[in-house]
Scaffold this motif. Sequence first.
Motif, PDB file in Angstrom:
ATOM      1  N   GLN A   1      72.648  64.204  16.416  1.00  0.00           N
ATOM      2  CA  GLN A   1      71.271  63.713  16.313  1.00  0.00           C
ATOM      3  C   GLN A   1      70.651  64.070  14.961  1.00  0.00           C
ATOM      4  N   LYS A   2      71.101  65.164  14.367  1.00  0.00           N
ATOM      5  CA  LYS A   2      70.599  65.597  13.058  1.00  0.00           C
ATOM      6  C   LYS A   2      71.497  65.109  11.918  1.00  0.00           C
ATOM      7  N   LEU A   3      72.453  64.225  12.245  1.00  0.00           N
ATOM      8  CA  LEU A   3      73.406  63.668  11.279  1.00  0.00           C
ATOM      9  C   LEU A   3      74.249  64.760  10.614  1.00  0.00           C
ATOM     10  N   MET A   4      74.475  65.838  11.325  1.00  0.00           N
ATOM     11  CA  MET A   4      75.347  66.918  10.836  1.00  0.00           C
ATOM     12  C   MET A   4      76.748  66.665  11.405  1.00  0.00           C
ATOM     13  N   THR A   5      77.465  65.749  10.742  1.00  0.00           N
ATOM     14  CA  THR A   5      78.726  65.272  11.302  1.00  0.00           C
ATOM     15  C   THR A   5      79.916  65.468  10.366  1.00  0.00           C
ATOM     16  N   HIS A   6      79.703  66.113   9.220  1.00  0.00           N
ATOM     17  CA  HIS A   6      80.765  66.403   8.256  1.00  0.00           C
ATOM     18  C   HIS A   6      81.855  67.237   8.946  1.00  0.00           C
ATOM     19  N   PRO A   7      83.123  67.139   8.508  1.00  0.00           N
ATOM     20  CA  PRO A   7      84.160  67.995   9.106  1.00  0.00           C
ATOM     21  C   PRO A   7      83.768  69.466   9.176  1.00  0.00           C
ATOM     22  N   TYR A   8      83.019  69.925   8.186  1.00  0.00           N
ATOM     23  CA  TYR A   8      82.614  71.334   8.180  1.00  0.00           C
ATOM     24  C   TYR A   8      81.739  71.680   9.382  1.00  0.00           C
ATOM     25  N   HIS A   9      80.983  70.701   9.889  1.00  0.00           N
ATOM     26  CA  HIS A   9      80.102  70.976  11.017  1.00  0.00           C
ATOM     27  C   HIS A   9      80.856  71.138  12.331  1.00  0.00           C
ATOM     28  N   HIS A  10      82.140  70.868  12.310  1.00  0.00           N
ATOM     29  CA  HIS A  10      82.982  71.212  13.461  1.00  0.00           C
ATOM     30  C   HIS A  10      82.799  72.688  13.803  1.00  0.00           C
ATOM     31  N   GLY A  11      82.646  73.520  12.768  1.00  0.00           N
ATOM     32  CA  GLY A  11      82.438  74.942  12.992  1.00  0.00           C
ATOM     33  C   GLY A  11      81.110  75.245  13.650  1.00  0.00           C
ATOM     34  N   ALA A  12      80.072  74.499  13.286  1.00  0.00           N
ATOM     35  CA  ALA A  12      78.752  74.723  13.874  1.00  0.00           C
ATOM     36  C   ALA A  12      78.729  74.381  15.361  1.00  0.00           C
ATOM     37  N   SER A  13      79.619  73.505  15.793  1.00  0.00           N
ATOM     38  CA  SER A  13      79.650  73.108  17.204  1.00  0.00           C
ATOM     39  C   SER A  13      80.340  74.134  18.086  1.00  0.00           C
ATOM     40  N   ARG A  14      81.049  75.076  17.474  1.00  0.00           N
ATOM     41  CA  ARG A  14      81.837  76.035  18.254  1.00  0.00           C
ATOM     42  C   ARG A  14      81.639  77.433  17.664  1.00  0.00           C
ATOM     43  N   PRO A  15      80.425  77.986  17.705  1.00  0.00           N
ATOM     44  CA  PRO A  15      80.199  79.318  17.147  1.00  0.00           C
ATOM     45  C   PRO A  15      80.999  80.386  17.887  1.00  0.00           C
ATOM     46  N   LEU A  16      81.062  81.563  17.283  1.00  0.00           N
ATOM     47  CA  LEU A  16      81.864  82.653  17.837  1.00  0.00           C
ATOM     48  C   LEU A  16      81.575  82.915  19.308  1.00  0.00           C
ATOM     49  N   ILE A  17      80.298  82.847  19.672  1.00  0.00           N
ATOM     50  CA  ILE A  17      79.910  83.204  21.028  1.00  0.00           C
ATOM     51  C   ILE A  17      80.536  82.268  22.061  1.00  0.00           C
ATOM     52  N   VAL A  18      80.866  81.031  21.665  1.00  0.00           N
ATOM     53  CA  VAL A  18      81.480  80.067  22.587  1.00  0.00           C
ATOM     54  C   VAL A  18      82.844  80.570  23.039  1.00  0.00           C
ATOM     55  N   GLU A  19      83.605  81.106  22.086  1.00  0.00           N
ATOM     56  CA  GLU A  19      84.914  81.671  22.424  1.00  0.00           C
ATOM     57  C   GLU A  19      84.768  83.020  23.113  1.00  0.00           C
ATOM     58  N   ALA A  20      83.846  83.858  22.607  1.00  0.00           N
ATOM     59  CA  ALA A  20      83.691  85.209  23.147  1.00  0.00           C
ATOM     60  C   ALA A  20      83.218  85.180  24.604  1.00  0.00           C
ATOM     61  N   GLU A  21      82.240  84.307  24.904  1.00  0.00           N
ATOM     62  CA  GLU A  21      81.720  84.222  26.269  1.00  0.00           C
ATOM     63  C   GLU A  21      82.809  83.778  27.237  1.00  0.00           C
ATOM     64  N   ALA A  22      83.557  82.747  26.843  1.00  0.00           N
ATOM     65  CA  ALA A  22      84.600  82.244  27.733  1.00  0.00           C
ATOM     66  C   ALA A  22      85.712  83.268  27.911  1.00  0.00           C
ATOM     67  N   THR A  23      86.023  83.992  26.832  1.00  0.00           N
ATOM     68  CA  THR A  23      87.057  85.035  26.922  1.00  0.00           C
ATOM     69  C   THR A  23      86.638  86.129  27.887  1.00  0.00           C
TER      70      THR A  23
END
Length: 350
Positions: free
Chosen positions: A172-194
Amino acid sequence: MDFDLVVRNGTIVTASDIWESCDIGVKDGTIIAVGPRLPAAPSAQEIDAEGTLEESMLSVGIDHSIVTNGVVPDPENFVGDTFNTGTRSAKDESIIAVIEDYHKLAKDQSYCDYAFHVIISNPTPQIIEDEFPWMDYQILDVMYSARKLGITTMVHAENADVIDWMTQHLEQKLMTHPYHHGASRPLIVEAEATNRVICLAELMDTPILLVHISGGLATKHIRDAQMRLLPIYGETCPQYMFLLADSMRKGDFEGAKCICSPLIREDKSDQDAIWAGVKNGSFTIVSSDHAPSKFNHPSGKQRGLKDGNLPYGKFHLIPNGLPGVEIVLYDSNNNNFITTRSIRIVSPSE
C-alpha cells in the motif's frame, strides 16, 4: 596419492556406514578416497579432525535442495534443477503415493544419496491417523503423531499471518523493492514462531528440528531450550553466515537473486550469533537449502517484475531461494569451504 587435501583422524558417517579414525582424500573439490592412513604427497594440505569439531569444521553438512517434480525444469516456478541436475551439482493425496511417485521420478536420475522432506500441507484425519505411521494446520496433532512414532518434526519457524499483514501494508505504501522483502519479515517474526513451536514441542514432549534459522533472537531461543535439556535441534545455512541484507539492495533488480525465506539479516550481530551457534553446537546441521531459480526467465526471479506499474516490481512475487549445493563444510583454519556433500567429521572420542 595425488590429493589436494587430506582430512585425517575423523569419524565419517554416511547414510549407511560409520568409519572411525578414518581419512578423507579430496582432489579438485571432490572426495576420491576414504580409508585409514591415506598416503599423500608432501604438497597436499592436511587437516587433523581429531578433537577439533567446533574449531575446524561444521558438525553436519547436508544439501537441502529444491528440485522440480519431474525430469524437466518446473515451467510454473522455473525451478532450474531436476533430480539429475540438482543432485549432480550437489490436494488431498496419499503421502505414501506421493513418496512412491517421487522415488520413481528420482530413479536413475540422481548422482548422490537423497531423502525427501515431506510437507504435510493438508493434515486430514486419514493422513494423520492412517498414513502418517507409514512414512499444520494442527501443529499439536502433527507433533502428537510424530511423538507416538518416534519421528522428529521439522519446522520452518515464521509467523505467516504477520508476514501477510506486513506485505499488504508495505505494498500500500509502494515499498515493493526486493530489499523490502526484509521489512516484511522482521526478526521478531522468526523469533516468535521459534519460541512458540518450542513451547508446543515441550508440551508434547517431542523432539523438533528448527530449519534454516537466520537471526540471533531465534538462535537464543534454541540455545536456551537446549540448556534446559529439551530435545530441540537447529539448522542454519551459509547465506546467513556470510551475507547481509544489503545484498538485496543491488541495482538492476540484482537484489532479487538474494531473496530467500527466512531472509538474510540486516545487522552483523545476527550473523555473529549464527556463527556462535555453529561453534557452540546450537546448530547441529548446516544445510545448503539449495533452491535455484533462473534470474533472466520471466517465470524465475523476473516474475517479480510482472507488475509493470512499479519500477521495482513486487518482492512477494519473486521466487524464494538461492543456489547453495556443495557449499557445505567450512575450514575455519584456512577460511574456506570444503565442497563435499552429506558428510560428518567428528573426533574419534565423540
